[in-house]
Scaffold this active site. Structure first.
Site, mmCIF file in Angstrom:
data_model
loop_
_atom_site.group_PDB
_atom_site.id
_atom_site.type_symbol
_atom_site.label_atom_id
_atom_site.label_comp_id
_atom_site.label_asym_id
_atom_site.label_seq_id
_atom_site.Cartn_x
_atom_site.Cartn_y
_atom_site.Cartn_z
ATOM 1 N N CYS A 129 0.876 -1.176 0.000
ATOM 2 C CA CYS A 129 0.000 0.000 0.000
ATOM 3 C C CYS A 129 0.913 1.225 0.000
ATOM 4 C CB CYS A 129 -0.996 -0.004 1.158
ATOM 5 S SG CYS A 129 -0.315 0.144 2.803
ATOM 6 N N CYS A 139 -2.240 1.219 -4.046
ATOM 7 C CA CYS A 139 -0.984 1.905 -4.390
ATOM 8 C C CYS A 139 -0.996 2.392 -5.835
ATOM 9 C CB CYS A 139 0.236 1.036 -4.097
ATOM 10 S SG CYS A 139 0.475 -0.349 -5.191
ATOM 11 N N CYS A 185 3.029 0.491 -8.174
ATOM 12 C CA CYS A 185 3.483 -0.897 -8.026
ATOM 13 C C CYS A 185 4.040 -1.412 -9.342
ATOM 14 C CB CYS A 185 2.324 -1.789 -7.600
ATOM 15 S SG CYS A 185 1.613 -1.328 -6.031
#
Length: 139
Positions: free
Chosen positions: A13, A87, A91
């Site tokens: 996250c 996120c 990512c």
């Protein structure tokens, strides 16, 4: 089954201070060492959210000594399952990895009362994940 490779799961996250910490803690606890667990954030906070620490303590899991970690390419490459929790595009995506996006409320700035339902949903999903991976959940 002991000679089969261990599954490796990464929880991601933004701040690595709430949802990903709870996911990693539940997986480490319920997986009882049978799953390799990592968590990280694209912009890690300085500390884990105190309301998250308290909510996890209520279910017998102490994460008070955990610290948010920076998401690295190596962490993603070393994991066969990557679970993102808000996120976004931060990512990195690699072929051959299994990605799951768990849409959950962000506990940032929330009190422990608001964190409890998020915690309980993460535990439910972690138990589901363990079943999918063929790993029996511990108590």
């Amino acid at each position: 089954m002991s000679d089969s490779p261990k599954h490796s799961v990464l929880f991601v996250c933004v701040h690595n201070a709430g949802r990903s910490q709870m996911g990693a803690a539940f997986l480490a606890h319920l997986g009882a060492g049978r799953v390799e667990v990592r968590s990280a954030g694209s912009a890690p906070a300085e500390t884990v959210n105190p309301a998250v620490v308290e909510a996890m303590r209520e279910v017998g899991i102490d994460i008070a000594t955990q610290t948010p970690k920076l998401l690295t390419t190596d962490a993603v490459q070393a994991s066969d399952v990557v679970i993102t929790m808000g996120c976004g595009d931060a990512c990195p995506v690699f072929p051959g990895k299994r990605y799951l996006d768990w849409k959950l409320d962000d506990p940032a700035g929330q009190g422990v009362d608001a964190v409890r339902p998020i915690r309980d949903e993460i535990e439910r999903r972690v138990r589901e994940l363990l079943a999918e991976l063929g790993v029996e959940a511990g108590a």
